[in-house]
Every structure is written in structure tokens, then in C-alpha cells.
Scaffold this active site. Structure first.
Site, PDB file in Angstrom:
ATOM      1  N   GLY A 132       0.809  -1.224   0.000  1.00 37.40           N
ATOM      2  CA  GLY A 132       0.000   0.000   0.000  1.00 37.40           C
ATOM      3  C   GLY A 132       0.836   1.264   0.000  1.00 37.40           C
ATOM      4  N   SER A 133       2.069   1.163  -0.472  1.00 37.79           N
ATOM      5  CA  SER A 133       3.043   2.251  -0.354  1.00 37.79           C
ATOM      6  C   SER A 133       2.565   3.615  -0.879  1.00 37.79           C
ATOM      7  CB  SER A 133       4.298   1.837  -1.122  1.00 37.79           C
ATOM      8  OG  SER A 133       5.239   2.885  -1.141  1.00 37.79           O
TER       9      SER A 133
END
Ligand SMILES: *Cc1c(COP(=O)(O)O)cnc(C)c1O
Length: 374
Positions: free
Chosen positions: A89-90
């Protein structure tokens, strides 16, 4: 490119030799505003927020300041593609994709598995729709994780190797963006936007934000103390690693401008707080969920359960204990608040590589309440 593109960076104005040596491109909107927050029931009546969530017109958050240096460096080196690493989910992978594309460079993101949350889905969809090439990344080593294969593939495609941007953009050149941010804050204090804060609360991930702020504050002779709230496992983030990054950044700046003060890291440069992470990276916590609800309700500011919510949780806990009485407190907001709907609306996750489907098909964590927008 934007209305402040012409203004010199405080870092370049104070240390002019850096201007000739360090690559930089204006991507964001700076200075970011400082605003007063309601006391949030803390009893702290001088509570402020630094709105780095508004650092970009399409996508804000703390990665923009780093990317202004790192992407300029990639472009100066002739790169046609950048590659970076992060968790699934960077926020960093998304920011890198958006701004690299704006500069005409492609982006490949190697993404490690993580706990599921709704923001993970949003970021995956947004990165994909902004043109990122997303790859599932299991083993974080140079040879094992497919970095080499991606480098070669990129080289075949573009005839030059992709430029590697480290996780979170936290190498000394990226950290320079947060040294600059501390000087920007000093200017805002001088201009009367806020009094000198006693403390800054900020999440500690790949460390660049906290380290750059601590170094910049010291360079500016400010006594403001950085409270760095750790959100990543200790084998990735420790006081030893903080020290190394601090000293390496100072060394880089002094190499190009010897008038930058020689400051060696001392443990009181910043305080690392360990008690708000939960059992692992991206675990949503009760105290973080409470902080998120409070900030949304009282200030309309969205927090991120993996990062900024934990910094606010630390602030609230310290206030409750009476540690902040009479103090001037600044919450440094690192999470983007621009709407991602335009990137995610109508996107079908099944077009993503198979390895990422599970984030859409499996449940999110119980604390990831629909009432909260992360
Ligand atoms: C990346 C990130 C951080 C961590 O900053 P570092 O410079 O990596 O320590 C904090 N908050 C948000 C929202 C982030 O995306």
C-alpha cells in the site's frame, strides 16, 4: 509549473553552493501552510499542524519534498525509468509514480506483502491507473527479489538502466528535502505564522522525514525537539540507522557546501517512540483509530492508520499524562489529503497482477472502520 516555483528553497538561499551541486525540480507547492488545530480535548491550547498533506496539487504527503531531489537526480542522470520498493500500500510508490510520469519517466514499483487495509486498495488502484508497473516482491534482497531482472528488463526497454530510488526516498539526497522543510518552518516562525514549537510529532518510517527535520532544526539553531513515532519493525528502523542517516546527510550537505554546520548525531537529536506501532507494520491500533476519528471530526483532516494516526496517538497519550502542559506542539502531517477518487473510480482490481488481488478479496482489519477515511 506552480506559483511558488520561482522562490528559492530556504536550503539553497541559506547555503547557495548547494544550489549548484544538488539536483532539484519544483514538483510541489511550498511552503505548506501551518494552521492552528483545536485542542482535541488535550488541554494543549497551542496545537498546530504543518500541512504537508497539501504538498502537491494532485498528490501531497511527505514524499514530494524528497522526490523533488531524487527525481531531478534521476533525470540529470538520463534515466527514462525509475524503480522503487515499498509495501503493497506504499504511499511512496504512488507518489513516485505520479511525479515520475509528470517528468516523462516510467515507474516500476516492487511491492512487499503487508497487512490489509482499505488504503492499500486505494493506493494499488491509483498507482496502477497512473501507469506504474507493479510487481509482487517477496524477498527484499538485490539478487533474490527480482530487482536485477527488472533492471535488465528496463534497460532493454529504454536502453538505459532504471534509476533505483530507495524505500521511502530516504537516502541523504532525499533527506535534504526535509532539512529544507525545517528551514521552511523556521521562516514561518520568523514571519509569525506560529511560535517556536517545543515539540514536533511525526511518524518514523524509512526515517528520512524525522532525520531531515532534526538535522535542519539543529542547523537553524532551533531547540524544537522531534518526537519520532516508530511505525515499522525495529530491524528496519533503529537508533543506529537513524544516526547513520543523520550523519550521512550532514556529510553530503557539507561536501557541497562547507558552510553547512558540522553536526554529529547525538541521541537527543530526536526521540524514538516505540509504544504506538502495534504488533507489526500497518497494524491499525485502537489508539490510532481513536486519533483518526478525533482528527476527522474536529479538524476534517484524514489520517492514515499505518502512519500519521500513530503519531497523533502518541501526542494524545503524552497530553493525557500531562507532559505537554503549557507547551507549543506541532503535528507534522505526512499523509496526503488530496482526493484519490479520480484515480481509483471505475478501476477494476482484476487488471492488476494476480498477486495483488488478495487485498481486494480478503477482509481488511477489524479496526479499519468504514466511517473513517484513511
Ligand atoms: C512514508 C510515510 C511516512 C514515513 O516517513 P519516513 O520519511 O519514511 O520516515 C509517514 N507518513 C506517511 C503518510 C508516509 O507515507
Amino acid at each position: 509549473m506552480n506559483r511558488t516555483a520561482q522562490l528559492p528553497l530556504p536550503l539553497f538561499r541559506d547555503y547557495p553552493r548547494l544550489k549548484d551541486a544538488l539536483p532539484h525540480i519544483a514538483l510541489g507547492i511550498f511552503p505548506t501552510p501551518v494552521e492552528r488545530l483545536p485542542s482535541l480535548g488535550t488541554g494543549v491550547d497551542r496545537l498546530y499542524i504543518k500541512r504537508d498533506d497539501l504538498s502537491g496539487s494532485v498528490y501531497g504527503g511527505n514524499k514530494v519534498r524528497k522526490l523533488e531531489f531524487l527525481l531531478a537526480d534521476a533525470q540529470r542522470g538520463g534515466a527514462r525509468e525509475v524503480m522503487t520498493v515499498g509495501f503493497a500500500g506504499s504511499n511512496h510508490a504512488l507518489a513516485t509514480t505520479i511525479y515520475a510520469h509528470q517528468m516523462g519517466m516510467a515507474c516500476t514499483a516492487l511491492l512487499l506483502p503487508q497487512l490489509n487495509a482499505r488504503y492499500v486498495r486505494d493506493n494499488l488502484l491509483a498507482s496502477f491507473s497512473c501507469g506504474a508497473s507493479l510487481r509482487h516482491y517477496r524477498t527484499p534482497t538485490l539478487l533474490g527479489g527480482g530487482i536485477l531482472a527488472c533492471m535488465l528488463r528496463g534497460c532493454l526497454r529504454h536502453r538505459v538502466f532504471p534509476k533505483l530510488i530507495p524505500a521511502g526516498g530516504s537516502c541523504p539526497m532525499g533527506v535534504a528535502g526535509y532539512v529544507n522543510a525545517a528551514l521552511e518552518l523556521r521562516d514561518q516562525i520568523v514571519a509569525g505564522a506560529l511560535p517556536m514549537p517545543d515539540r514536533i510529532y511525526v511518524p518514523l518510517g524509512s526515517m528520512g522525514t524525522s532525520v531531515g527535520l532534526a538535522l535542519g532544526l539543529q542547523a537553524a539553531g532551533m531547540k524544537t525537539h522531534v518526537i519520532a513515532v516508530r511505525v515499522i519493525e525495529e530491524h528496519l528502523v533503529s537508533s543506529g540507522k537513524v544516526r547513520d542517516l543523520f550523519n550521512a546527510t550532514c556529510k553530503l550537505l557539507r561536501r557541497y557546501d562547507p558552510t553547512f554546520p558540522e553536526i554529529s548525531y547525538s541521541p537527543d537529536a530526536l526521540t524514538i517512540r516505540n509504544e504506538f506501532m502495534g504488533d507489526r507494520y500497518a497494524r491499525l491500533t485502537e489508539s490510532g483509530a481513536h486519533a483518526t476519528e478525533l482528527m476527522q471530526e474536529k479538524a476534517g483532516i484524514p489520517l492514515n492508520g499505518a502512519y500519521s494516526a500513530k503519531a497523533v496517538a502518541a501526542l494524545l497519550a503524552d497530553a493525557k499524562r500531562g507532559d505537554l502542559e503549557g507547551k507549543i506542539i506541532l503535528f507534522w502531517n505526512t499523509y496526503n489529503s488530496r482526493d484519490l477518487d479520480r484515480f481509483t473510480k471505475g478501476q477494476d482490481y482484476r487488471r492488476l497482477p494476480q498477486a495483488f488481488h488478495r487485498y481486494f478479496e480478503e477482509d481488511v482489519q477489524p479496526l479499519d472502520r468504514p466511517a473513517i477515511r484513511y
